[in-house]
Design a protein around this motif. Structure first.
Motif, PDB file in Angstrom:
ATOM      1  N   CYS A   1      31.013  10.795 -24.797  1.00 50.94           N
ATOM      2  CA  CYS A   1      29.698  11.256 -24.734  1.00 50.94           C
ATOM      3  C   CYS A   1      29.286  12.763 -25.501  1.00 50.94           C
ATOM      4  O   CYS A   1      28.360  13.169 -25.807  1.00 50.94           O
ATOM      5  N   SER A   2      30.434  13.517 -25.466  1.00 49.83           N
ATOM      6  CA  SER A   2      30.690  14.696 -26.045  1.00 49.83           C
ATOM      7  C   SER A   2      29.648  15.674 -25.039  1.00 49.83           C
ATOM      8  O   SER A   2      29.521  15.445 -23.699  1.00 49.83           O
ATOM      9  N   SER A   3      29.262  16.774 -25.748  1.00 52.89           N
ATOM     10  CA  SER A   3      28.334  17.832 -24.846  1.00 52.89           C
ATOM     11  C   SER A   3      27.465  18.349 -25.684  1.00 52.89           C
ATOM     12  O   SER A   3      27.708  18.469 -26.856  1.00 52.89           O
ATOM     13  N   GLY A   4      26.094  18.339 -25.466  1.00 46.66           N
ATOM     14  CA  GLY A   4      25.132  19.063 -26.175  1.00 46.66           C
ATOM     15  C   GLY A   4      23.929  18.077 -26.149  1.00 46.66           C
ATOM     16  O   GLY A   4      23.640  17.346 -25.319  1.00 46.66           O
ATOM     17  N   PRO A   5      23.101  18.617 -27.063  1.00 44.01           N
ATOM     18  CA  PRO A   5      21.650  17.717 -27.105  1.00 44.01           C
ATOM     19  C   PRO A   5      21.640  16.250 -27.395  1.00 44.01           C
ATOM     20  O   PRO A   5      20.780  15.560 -26.934  1.00 44.01           O
ATOM     21  N   ASN A   6      22.803  15.786 -27.891  1.00 41.78           N
ATOM     22  CA  ASN A   6      22.863  14.282 -27.927  1.00 41.78           C
ATOM     23  C   ASN A   6      23.436  13.601 -26.759  1.00 41.78           C
ATOM     24  O   ASN A   6      23.123  12.264 -26.704  1.00 41.78           O
ATOM     25  N   THR A   7      24.028  14.323 -25.836  1.00 37.91           N
ATOM     26  CA  THR A   7      24.935  13.674 -24.575  1.00 37.91           C
ATOM     27  C   THR A   7      23.696  12.729 -23.853  1.00 37.91           C
ATOM     28  O   THR A   7      24.156  11.711 -23.670  1.00 37.91           O
ATOM     29  N   LEU A   8      22.667  13.498 -23.583  1.00 38.09           N
ATOM     30  CA  LEU A   8      21.770  12.523 -22.590  1.00 38.09           C
ATOM     31  C   LEU A   8      20.514  11.969 -23.410  1.00 38.09           C
ATOM     32  O   LEU A   8      19.571  11.240 -22.801  1.00 38.09           O
ATOM     33  N   LEU A   9      20.584  12.004 -24.648  1.00 38.73           N
ATOM     34  CA  LEU A   9      19.465  11.387 -25.474  1.00 38.73           C
ATOM     35  C   LEU A   9      19.561   9.964 -25.383  1.00 38.73           C
ATOM     36  O   LEU A   9      18.378   9.349 -25.381  1.00 38.73           O
ATOM     37  N   VAL A  10      20.607   9.276 -25.516  1.00 41.62           N
ATOM     38  CA  VAL A  10      20.497   7.780 -25.476  1.00 41.62           C
ATOM     39  C   VAL A  10      20.101   7.243 -24.097  1.00 41.62           C
ATOM     40  O   VAL A  10      19.429   6.357 -23.777  1.00 41.62           O
ATOM     41  N   VAL A  11      20.662   8.115 -23.100  1.00 41.67           N
ATOM     42  CA  VAL A  11      20.408   7.707 -21.706  1.00 41.67           C
ATOM     43  C   VAL A  11      19.179   7.864 -21.062  1.00 41.67           C
ATOM     44  O   VAL A  11      18.703   7.230 -20.622  1.00 41.67           O
ATOM     45  N   SER A  12      18.415   9.118 -21.775  1.00 43.51           N
ATOM     46  CA  SER A  12      17.006   9.170 -21.438  1.00 43.51           C
ATOM     47  C   SER A  12      16.260   8.146 -21.973  1.00 43.51           C
ATOM     48  O   SER A  12      15.474   7.431 -21.281  1.00 43.51           O
ATOM     49  N   GLU A  13      16.596   7.715 -23.394  1.00 44.71           N
ATOM     50  CA  GLU A  13      15.755   6.592 -23.894  1.00 44.71           C
ATOM     51  C   GLU A  13      15.884   5.182 -23.159  1.00 44.71           C
ATOM     52  O   GLU A  13      14.841   4.414 -23.154  1.00 44.71           O
ATOM     53  N   LEU A  14      17.025   4.803 -22.732  1.00 38.11           N
ATOM     54  CA  LEU A  14      17.266   3.805 -22.086  1.00 38.11           C
ATOM     55  C   LEU A  14      16.432   3.958 -20.702  1.00 38.11           C
ATOM     56  O   LEU A  14      15.849   2.714 -20.492  1.00 38.11           O
ATOM     57  N   ILE A  15      16.729   4.748 -20.143  1.00 37.19           N
ATOM     58  CA  ILE A  15      15.996   4.753 -18.866  1.00 37.19           C
ATOM     59  C   ILE A  15      14.491   4.660 -18.960  1.00 37.19           C
ATOM     60  O   ILE A  15      13.881   4.028 -18.237  1.00 37.19           O
ATOM     61  N   LYS A  16      13.887   5.307 -19.778  1.00 38.75           N
ATOM     62  CA  LYS A  16      12.508   5.306 -20.326  1.00 38.75           C
ATOM     63  C   LYS A  16      12.035   3.863 -20.504  1.00 38.75           C
ATOM     64  O   LYS A  16      11.057   3.511 -20.412  1.00 38.75           O
ATOM     65  N   ALA A  17      12.917   3.263 -21.252  1.00 33.16           N
ATOM     66  CA  ALA A  17      12.644   1.729 -21.885  1.00 33.16           C
ATOM     67  C   ALA A  17      12.746   0.776 -20.637  1.00 33.16           C
ATOM     68  O   ALA A  17      11.665   0.047 -20.464  1.00 33.16           O
ATOM     69  N   VAL A  18      13.391   1.078 -19.671  1.00 32.83           N
ATOM     70  CA  VAL A  18      13.658   0.242 -18.616  1.00 32.83           C
ATOM     71  C   VAL A  18      12.381   0.438 -17.720  1.00 32.83           C
ATOM     72  O   VAL A  18      11.826  -0.474 -17.060  1.00 32.83           O
ATOM     73  N   ASP A  19      12.231   1.804 -17.530  1.00 34.30           N
ATOM     74  CA  ASP A  19      10.896   1.916 -16.533  1.00 34.30           C
ATOM     75  C   ASP A  19       9.893   1.518 -17.039  1.00 34.30           C
ATOM     76  O   ASP A  19       8.820   1.137 -16.313  1.00 34.30           O
ATOM     77  N   LYS A  20       9.448   1.772 -18.315  1.00 36.40           N
ATOM     78  CA  LYS A  20       8.215   1.321 -19.181  1.00 36.40           C
ATOM     79  C   LYS A  20       8.214  -0.312 -18.798  1.00 36.40           C
ATOM     80  O   LYS A  20       7.124  -0.815 -18.375  1.00 36.40           O
ATOM     81  N   LEU A  21       9.230  -0.764 -19.071  1.00 31.02           N
ATOM     82  CA  LEU A  21       9.219  -2.365 -18.831  1.00 31.02           C
ATOM     83  C   LEU A  21       8.911  -2.723 -17.457  1.00 31.02           C
ATOM     84  O   LEU A  21       8.095  -3.696 -16.872  1.00 31.02           O
TER      85      LEU A  21
END
Length: 139
Positions: free
Chosen positions: A59-79
């Motif tokens: 995961c490292s740390s920085g702006p990319n760390t939670l980028l994928v997680v947020s997109e996956l959460i949004k995709a599931v929530d939208k569905l």
């Protein structure tokens, strides 16, 4: 000397930090985003879980760390909203080498969750985060 002792990123948020020098990684994440979204939507539609675990290995740390997680959460929530289902609980496992700057990641979580609530409202499932230091290359 073992790879785990040699490979590391610069922590914090300074000029030489990984957080400020990870644009190439961000580009790769954006290219692979449709594939990961499709995979999590297929998983959700085939199982309709009450709890969904997401592991970010490296995961490292920085702006990319939670980028994928947020997109996956949004995709599931939208569905879920489209289907009239309640959003599942999200368990997020952030893994990287022990030298990773997990402190910076955990300090950013209240802002991350606030931004998700702002973007999606309060109906998305609760999110639980774990930091799991260690190499997934080894035993």
């Amino acid at each position: 000397m073992e790879v785990i002792e040699v490979l590391h990123m610069n922590g914090g948020i300074g000029d030489a930090s990984y957080a400020n020098n990870s644009l190439v990684q961000q580009k790769v994440l954006s290219i692979t985003e449709p594939i990961t979204k499709e995979a999590i939507i297929d998983l959700y539609c085939s199982t309709f879980p009450k709890s969904l675990s997401i592991a970010d290995l490296g995961c490292s740390s920085g702006p990319n760390t939670l980028l994928v997680v947020s997109e996956l959460i949004k995709a599931v929530d939208k569905l879920c909203r489209k289907m009239g289902n309640h959003s599942p609980e999200f368990q997020i496992f952030l893994n990287d080498l022990p030298g990773n700057d997990f402190n910076t990641i955990f300090r950013s979580l209240p802002r991350f969750q606030g931004k998700l609530t702002e973007q999606m409202g309060s109906g998305y499932g609760p999110c639980f985060f774990s930091g799991v230091p260690g190499s997934f290359y080894g035993n």
